[in-house]
Design an enzyme around this catalytic site. Sequence first.
Site, PDB file in Angstrom:
ATOM      1  N   SER A   1       0.854  -1.182   0.000  1.00 42.26           N
ATOM      2  CA  SER A   1       0.000   0.000   0.000  1.00 42.26           C
ATOM      3  C   SER A   1       0.899   1.245   0.000  1.00 42.26           C
ATOM      4  CB  SER A   1      -0.955  -0.047   1.191  1.00 42.26           C
ATOM      5  OG  SER A   1      -2.044   0.817   0.997  1.00 42.26           O
TER       6      SER A   1
ATOM      7  N   ASP B   1      -7.907  -4.568  -6.648  1.00 41.87           N
ATOM      8  CA  ASP B   1      -7.679  -3.904  -5.367  1.00 41.87           C
ATOM      9  C   ASP B   1      -8.382  -2.545  -5.381  1.00 41.87           C
ATOM     10  OD1 ASP B   1      -6.598  -2.417  -3.222  1.00 41.87           O
ATOM     11  OD2 ASP B   1      -4.668  -3.417  -3.375  1.00 41.87           O
TER      12      ASP B   1
ATOM     13  N   HIS C   1      -7.140  -6.302  -0.938  1.00 41.74           N
ATOM     14  CA  HIS C   1      -6.066  -5.324  -0.781  1.00 41.74           C
ATOM     15  C   HIS C   1      -4.905  -6.036  -0.096  1.00 41.74           C
ATOM     16  CE1 HIS C   1      -3.973  -1.599  -0.285  1.00 41.74           C
ATOM     17  NE2 HIS C   1      -4.153  -1.516   1.022  1.00 41.74           N
TER      18      HIS C   1
END
Length: 513
Positions: A207, A434, A463
Amino acid sequence: MRRSLPVLVAAVTLAALAPQASAEPRPPELAWGKCPPSLIGVDDPRMVCTTMPVPMDYRNPKGRTIDVVVSKLPTAKPEKRRGVLLHNGGGPGVASLHYPAAYARIYPQEVLDQYDLIGFDPRGVGYSTPVTCGRPLEGYPPDLYFPFPSTDGSIARNIEFGKALARDCELHGGEVRPHITTANTARDMDRIRIALGEKKISYNSGSYGSYLGAVYATMFADRSDRFVIDSNVDPNRAWHDQFALWDPGFELRFPDIAAWFAERHETYKFGATPAEVRKKYEALLAKLDANPIIDPVFGRFDGNVLRIATFGVSYHTIQFPQMAQYWAFADTGVYPPDGLAKDALASAVPTVLTVPADNLRASQLAVLCGDAEAPRDMRHYQREVTIHRKLFPLMAGAGTNVWSCAFGRGPVEPPVKVTSKGPANVLMIQTLRDPATPYIGALGMRHALGQRAKMVSVDSGNHGAFDPSSPSCALRESMRFLATGVLPARDMFCKPDPAPSATGQVSPLLLNR
């Protein structure tokens, strides 16, 4: 990320700011001891922690220092030790000191044998000289902090909120706040390397952590060893253009949600086909937009609260039952008797007197606003919101809306330009749908890294591809690369394994949300 709601970077950094091997500072004396209480609910008694000073402003390395707290979970087999493996929890703003405890439960023995697992709270975060905007958690309504426009598409309330928040953050953030940036955190990572007496560091994160890793691997290419970056952002989209990807990204994720509910129609009654499920969800949004209801804890529950709650728990299929509770409450005004989903909108962080209650949000904004200049023209935001509301109605244009970064001071230096210069030592892993870091952004990272990287894509919407609860070729290639240093011969694609094993562990990106 905390269990509140998720969040989630093109110029060059001045070469003089990047430490060179010939001019490394003297390693500080580290006093290792007991770690402070975990801020993510995961701990390991084998971990030790230390506090090290770093320059607040690397342009003035002999000036004021701030603290960065570092953790270490040493290998039990020092004779097999290769080096250190650093971790970051994403966010930005996630306290990452205790992440070695989480990863230690996932790594195979051949990885655990080779590395001391290292965590750290990034500057401004958690125990590392934390910043605040001086607000209680109630001062960050989720549908305003994640900027959803009004029902009619107006962004006037978002502008008002952003201006007030920017004033508070600058007032309470002090002289430290402008220096809480990704580039400076990368410089701190190199100070950690020096303090640990290592020539190179390895890294595993996702991320926002994908961007942090790419920035370090660019600024300190010859100091990077084996880098795994998951759920990738586009380094040339910092940050407004990256968030704009949420809108199409969630449209691509929603068919997974609709299919899941359709398969469980007898349980949830939201539709027997994916088309019926989407129609039901749209009806719930319209209903709440017209007539908000009252949640017994969080107050006003309108369409935007349902939108951000649904987006927040779309990160992983294991959260879909929680999503069903939100939808049921939106439909009936009553939460199902089998449990409440409210905690996804509340902070689950333990009360620690030295960490401000709003530290996640305050440090997050410091990074987002300090990394790159945000557009300043409010007409720009209104135009984009209007367009995205038509093209991608499920998110109502929130991804393109204005944040507080559009007001107040700009960055103190330009963002780092991630490039392909350096060794071929980066493994990118990514899911196709995602919603938080959409695939198109990962393609931007892949292009920026060029010959340095190989990319493994997984046919999933979660994710995080580094996920033991949904294993795939991405997880296996990550473990193999960390253990052997061997990248795949070419970019790869696969589906998740047909029968995932019940490990009890999930992607570390779901921690601290």
